[in-house]
Design a protein around this motif. Sequence first.
Motif, mmCIF file in Angstrom:
data_model
loop_
_atom_site.group_PDB
_atom_site.id
_atom_site.type_symbol
_atom_site.label_atom_id
_atom_site.label_comp_id
_atom_site.label_asym_id
_atom_site.label_seq_id
_atom_site.Cartn_x
_atom_site.Cartn_y
_atom_site.Cartn_z
ATOM 1 N N GLY A 255 0.783 -1.233 0.000
ATOM 2 C CA GLY A 255 0.000 0.000 0.000
ATOM 3 C C GLY A 255 0.809 1.274 0.000
ATOM 4 N N LEU A 256 2.103 1.197 0.288
ATOM 5 C CA LEU A 256 2.902 2.420 0.382
ATOM 6 C C LEU A 256 2.946 3.162 -0.945
ATOM 7 N N ALA A 257 3.121 2.440 -2.047
ATOM 8 C CA ALA A 257 3.189 3.083 -3.364
ATOM 9 C C ALA A 257 1.905 3.835 -3.674
ATOM 10 N N ASP A 258 0.767 3.206 -3.401
ATOM 11 C CA ASP A 258 -0.512 3.847 -3.693
ATOM 12 C C ASP A 258 -0.704 5.126 -2.895
ATOM 13 N N GLN A 259 -0.296 5.099 -1.649
ATOM 14 C CA GLN A 259 -0.483 6.284 -0.802
ATOM 15 C C GLN A 259 0.481 7.409 -1.200
ATOM 16 N N LEU A 260 1.701 7.034 -1.566
ATOM 17 C CA LEU A 260 2.649 8.045 -2.045
ATOM 18 C C LEU A 260 2.113 8.760 -3.287
ATOM 19 N N LEU A 261 1.486 8.004 -4.178
ATOM 20 C CA LEU A 261 0.995 8.592 -5.427
ATOM 21 C C LEU A 261 -0.195 9.504 -5.197
ATOM 22 N N LYS A 262 -0.957 9.287 -4.121
ATOM 23 C CA LYS A 262 -2.023 10.233 -3.775
ATOM 24 C C LYS A 262 -1.426 11.620 -3.525
ATOM 25 N N VAL A 263 -0.365 11.633 -2.754
ATOM 26 C CA VAL A 263 0.289 12.908 -2.443
ATOM 27 C C VAL A 263 0.944 13.491 -3.682
ATOM 28 N N GLN A 264 1.655 12.643 -4.408
ATOM 29 C CA GLN A 264 2.354 13.087 -5.617
ATOM 30 C C GLN A 264 1.386 13.743 -6.603
ATOM 31 N N ASP A 265 0.220 13.134 -6.781
ATOM 32 C CA ASP A 265 -0.737 13.630 -7.765
ATOM 33 C C ASP A 265 -1.306 14.990 -7.371
ATOM 34 N N ASN A 266 -1.251 15.310 -6.096
ATOM 35 C CA ASN A 266 -1.807 16.576 -5.639
ATOM 36 C C ASN A 266 -0.772 17.654 -5.413
ATOM 37 N N ILE A 267 0.503 17.346 -5.613
ATOM 38 C CA ILE A 267 1.530 18.395 -5.501
ATOM 39 C C ILE A 267 2.092 18.710 -6.886
ATOM 40 N N PRO A 268 2.927 17.839 -7.492
ATOM 41 C CA PRO A 268 3.404 18.225 -8.832
ATOM 42 C C PRO A 268 2.671 17.523 -9.973
ATOM 43 N N ILE A 269 1.821 16.529 -9.679
ATOM 44 C CA ILE A 269 1.320 15.536 -10.630
ATOM 45 C C ILE A 269 2.493 14.678 -11.084
ATOM 46 N N CYS A 270 3.453 15.307 -11.741
ATOM 47 C CA CYS A 270 4.697 14.619 -12.070
ATOM 48 C C CYS A 270 5.800 15.672 -12.089
ATOM 49 N N ALA A 271 7.030 15.237 -11.869
ATOM 50 C CA ALA A 271 8.157 16.156 -12.051
ATOM 51 C C ALA A 271 8.199 16.591 -13.513
ATOM 52 N N SER A 272 8.762 17.768 -13.784
ATOM 53 C CA SER A 272 8.755 18.283 -15.155
ATOM 54 C C SER A 272 9.372 17.258 -16.115
ATOM 55 N N ILE A 273 8.719 17.100 -17.267
ATOM 56 C CA ILE A 273 9.165 16.087 -18.227
ATOM 57 C C ILE A 273 10.546 16.415 -18.765
ATOM 58 N N ILE A 274 10.788 17.673 -19.076
ATOM 59 C CA ILE A 274 12.105 18.011 -19.625
ATOM 60 C C ILE A 274 13.191 17.841 -18.574
ATOM 61 N N GLY A 275 12.854 18.124 -17.306
ATOM 62 C CA GLY A 275 13.811 17.885 -16.229
ATOM 63 C C GLY A 275 14.131 16.407 -16.076
ATOM 64 N N GLN A 276 13.097 15.570 -16.184
ATOM 65 C CA GLN A 276 13.325 14.124 -16.091
ATOM 66 C C GLN A 276 14.171 13.611 -17.252
#
Length: 396
Positions: A255-276
């Motif tokens: 369950g840790l991955a799922d809960q981390l992604l809840k937070v991730q989706d509400n802060i950056p959604i994803c890190a910038s694509i060009i930065g990645q």
Amino acid sequence: MGTCAKLAKRVLETDTPVMVQIQELVRGSKDAISLAQGVVYWQPPENALEKIKEIIREPSTSRYGADEGLPELRAALTEKLRRENGLHKSSVVVTAGANQAFVDLVLTLCDPGDSVVMFAPYYFNAYMSFQMTGVTNILVGPGNPETLQPDADWLERILSKEENKPIPKLVTVVNPGNPSGTYIPEPLLRRISDMCERAGSWLVVDNTYEYFMYDGLKHSCIEGNHIVNIFSFSKAYGMMGWRVGYIAYPTEVEGLADQLLKVQDNIPICASIIGQRLALYSLEEGPDWIKDRVKNLVKNRELLRDALSPLGEDAVKGGEGAIYLWAKLPEKYSNDDFGVVRWLVQKHRVVVIPGSASGGPGFIRISFGGLTETDCAVAAERLRNGLEELVRDGMV
């Protein structure tokens, strides 16, 4: 007139960012040289920057990516973690820098009112992350006066049920340290980990400066189902403004991955694509590219150690890792380190960080990463002149 809307108490009670204060101070000074912010002087790898030019107009660069990061970057990081860090049971979430990674973890692992453990001197942004998320029971443990390493005996008492207090939910360390520049050797790190595991506490280790090791010391990582490791591209690859970091979390924790992604989706959604993309291309250069640059910082470190000598031989600690020295001011300034910082800027045009921002009043943090050797020599001369005057005459 209606009632005035009120601001959130948790934010009002969060410390003002020290770097914001320093930036305001510098804006009022002409030609000040900074030894303050934790940055490096180099740019990302030239080959990686050239590749970025080729994808700037690709439609995928301007679209959202997977919350957890580009699949190819995550695959490369998983391999890097195995090869370089000895982490074989960890999964990756790519974040907008290590600071965002830490906020993700606090929101995922802690509830308001939980107790957490840090060690002085601590990283000021991590302290603020707890404050602004309502985790206000922050237990600040002592560091060894000589080494600045975390006091594991103190932690053992805090994590024991004999204290008749709630067991801390999370313990966090930075290795090597910010602001101390101190390295936590593997036996000590494992002892801290073992205590956390027995107590049922999370251990979060910030490895932002994993490549910044000197004098033959080697960085080490450990993993377990109670350990989360944080990493960053900012310093290693000169990517401060690109904002890319990552979390290595235990794969086996359900369950840790799922809960981390809840937070991730509400802060950056994803890190910038060009930065990645830049991060992925930079990884292709390998660790030797970083090490070639890091080894040159030893000259800066020695220039600044010499500049700090007016404070006395025993006043200067750290510098065995990361990009920081930690220095004790004369006793009369134990409660006015920010005053000394302000005076150094205004009179001697050199900028450092007050230790009180990191739970170390009466100290200053000096960064030796952000300047070329030539510029660092100028800054060191200004700092030495200022400290000689401070010791001799005070702030006049």
